[in-house]
Design a protein around this motif. Sequence first.
Motif, PDB file in Angstrom:
ATOM      1  N   SER A  36       0.811  -1.215   0.000  1.00  0.00           N
ATOM      2  CA  SER A  36       0.000   0.000   0.000  1.00  0.00           C
ATOM      3  C   SER A  36       0.846   1.269   0.000  1.00  0.00           C
ATOM      4  N   MET A  37       2.112   1.162   0.453  1.00  0.00           N
ATOM      5  CA  MET A  37       3.012   2.323   0.446  1.00  0.00           C
ATOM      6  C   MET A  37       4.008   2.269  -0.704  1.00  0.00           C
ATOM      7  N   ALA A 131      -0.878  13.681  -9.314  1.00  0.00           N
ATOM      8  CA  ALA A 131      -0.252  12.354  -9.236  1.00  0.00           C
ATOM      9  C   ALA A 131      -0.511  11.719  -7.868  1.00  0.00           C
ATOM     10  N   LYS A 132      -0.387  12.515  -6.805  1.00  0.00           N
ATOM     11  CA  LYS A 132      -0.632  11.990  -5.453  1.00  0.00           C
ATOM     12  C   LYS A 132      -2.100  11.629  -5.277  1.00  0.00           C
ATOM     13  N   GLN A 133      -2.985  12.439  -5.853  1.00  0.00           N
ATOM     14  CA  GLN A 133      -4.419  12.130  -5.781  1.00  0.00           C
ATOM     15  C   GLN A 133      -4.714  10.814  -6.490  1.00  0.00           C
ATOM     16  N   ARG A 134      -4.104  10.629  -7.656  1.00  0.00           N
ATOM     17  CA  ARG A 134      -4.335   9.415  -8.433  1.00  0.00           C
ATOM     18  C   ARG A 134      -3.916   8.176  -7.643  1.00  0.00           C
ATOM     19  N   LEU A 135      -2.784   8.273  -6.959  1.00  0.00           N
ATOM     20  CA  LEU A 135      -2.304   7.149  -6.152  1.00  0.00           C
ATOM     21  C   LEU A 135      -3.222   6.898  -4.955  1.00  0.00           C
ATOM     22  N   ALA A 136      -3.686   7.990  -4.314  1.00  0.00           N
ATOM     23  CA  ALA A 136      -4.579   7.849  -3.154  1.00  0.00           C
ATOM     24  C   ALA A 136      -5.897   7.208  -3.562  1.00  0.00           C
ATOM     25  N   LEU A 137      -6.442   7.617  -4.704  1.00  0.00           N
ATOM     26  CA  LEU A 137      -7.692   7.041  -5.182  1.00  0.00           C
ATOM     27  C   LEU A 137      -7.506   5.580  -5.571  1.00  0.00           C
ATOM     28  N   PRO A 165      -9.721  10.687  -1.514  1.00  0.00           N
ATOM     29  CA  PRO A 165     -10.765   9.890  -0.873  1.00  0.00           C
ATOM     30  C   PRO A 165     -11.383  10.633   0.303  1.00  0.00           C
ATOM     31  N   PRO A 166     -12.701  10.560   0.472  1.00  0.00           N
ATOM     32  CA  PRO A 166     -13.347  11.234   1.607  1.00  0.00           C
ATOM     33  C   PRO A 166     -12.899  10.623   2.926  1.00  0.00           C
ATOM     34  N   LEU A 167     -12.544  11.472   3.880  1.00  0.00           N
ATOM     35  CA  LEU A 167     -12.019  10.991   5.160  1.00  0.00           C
ATOM     36  C   LEU A 167     -13.109  10.387   6.036  1.00  0.00           C
ATOM     37  N   ASP A 168     -14.380  10.770   5.796  1.00  0.00           N
ATOM     38  CA  ASP A 168     -15.468  10.296   6.647  1.00  0.00           C
ATOM     39  C   ASP A 168     -16.250   9.161   6.004  1.00  0.00           C
TER      40      ASP A 168
END
Length: 361
Positions: A36-37, A131-137, A165-168
């Motif tokens: 995951s990392m 790029a970071k958003q793409r990886l998080a999604l 991704p939504p935190l809640d």
Amino acid sequence: MAAAGAELQKVWCVPCLVSLDTLQEFCRQEKLTCKSMGVTKRNLSNYEVEYLCDYKVEKDMEYYLVKWKGWPDSTNTWEPLENLKCPLLLQQFYNDKHNYSSQVKKGKAIIPKDNNKALKPAVAEYIVKKAKQRLALQRWQEELNRRKTHKGMILVENTVDLQGPPLDFFYINEYKPAPGISLVNEVTFGCSCTDCFLEKCCPAEAGVLFAYNKKQQIKIPPGTPIYECNSRCQCGPDCPNRIVQKGTQYSLCIFRTNNGRGWGVKTLVKIKRMSFVMEYVGECDPNLQVFNVFIDNLDTRLPRIALFSTRTIYAGEELTFDYQMKGSGDVSSDSLDHSPAKKRVRTVCKCGAVTCRGYLN
């Protein structure tokens, strides 16, 4: 103990307050891998390009600032184009650069032209965030598919903004009752049918019609409860009266809406009319109809909420339902107290349908 430990890893999940960079660095110091990392056996000692952060030209040589997969940002390096064997990442880099320009143009701002020697800081910052958003999604998508118990796949998409991704948001497969509510999933009887479609089955025992036809489509009118076969029934998992409990059979996409409605859900495949789509499990012209379903819990005050298609829904179409639809046993809105003391703040609906009432409540 190994099996028990593996099971605990699936159950216990807590948010980490340490940055991804710190965790990646720690993994490498301890020679640990974590998918995951991005820290794998393959890149524990080697370098693999994760994404490109920036661009510049020096002495007629093109250089790209490289983020190495599984390595912290502090290890980013400038690499000449000839060293990069990643055409897809290069294409993604320029796609993001183009998207930034398109978004700024929509805002009617003046875009300073790049001098072909280096990117503007704002452009490079956007490319890194994207790029970071793409990886998080992608990580969120993988987590959702690990947790799901139904057949269909779940995809995640955001082509609108930089929201991750939504935190809640917590994905659940079963109902989570509110404090003070007890779900007793224990029935006292079950059918012994050899063919539940032809014989008197659980619906007949409850005094209602069999809900489905031979094509597994809903055939009862809205407002009629659905009684499916339960855990005490002798019929098997292929019983024609076990539709909702199998979960969604369709691949769906959680996507970011472009009009401020947050995250929505759309189907990736065609759904025939009157078919079961999904359950609503929580703590608008609509294409889904609400039905109350009873399986192991027969308390009429606590039904499961199932959503069936009201018409043919095509691939790429958003799934919507009317928040004021009433299932069987629901209290009519006419009987509610509308005195000033009880009046609630009305929520504006943004579905965009011609027949929209304008409010969710």
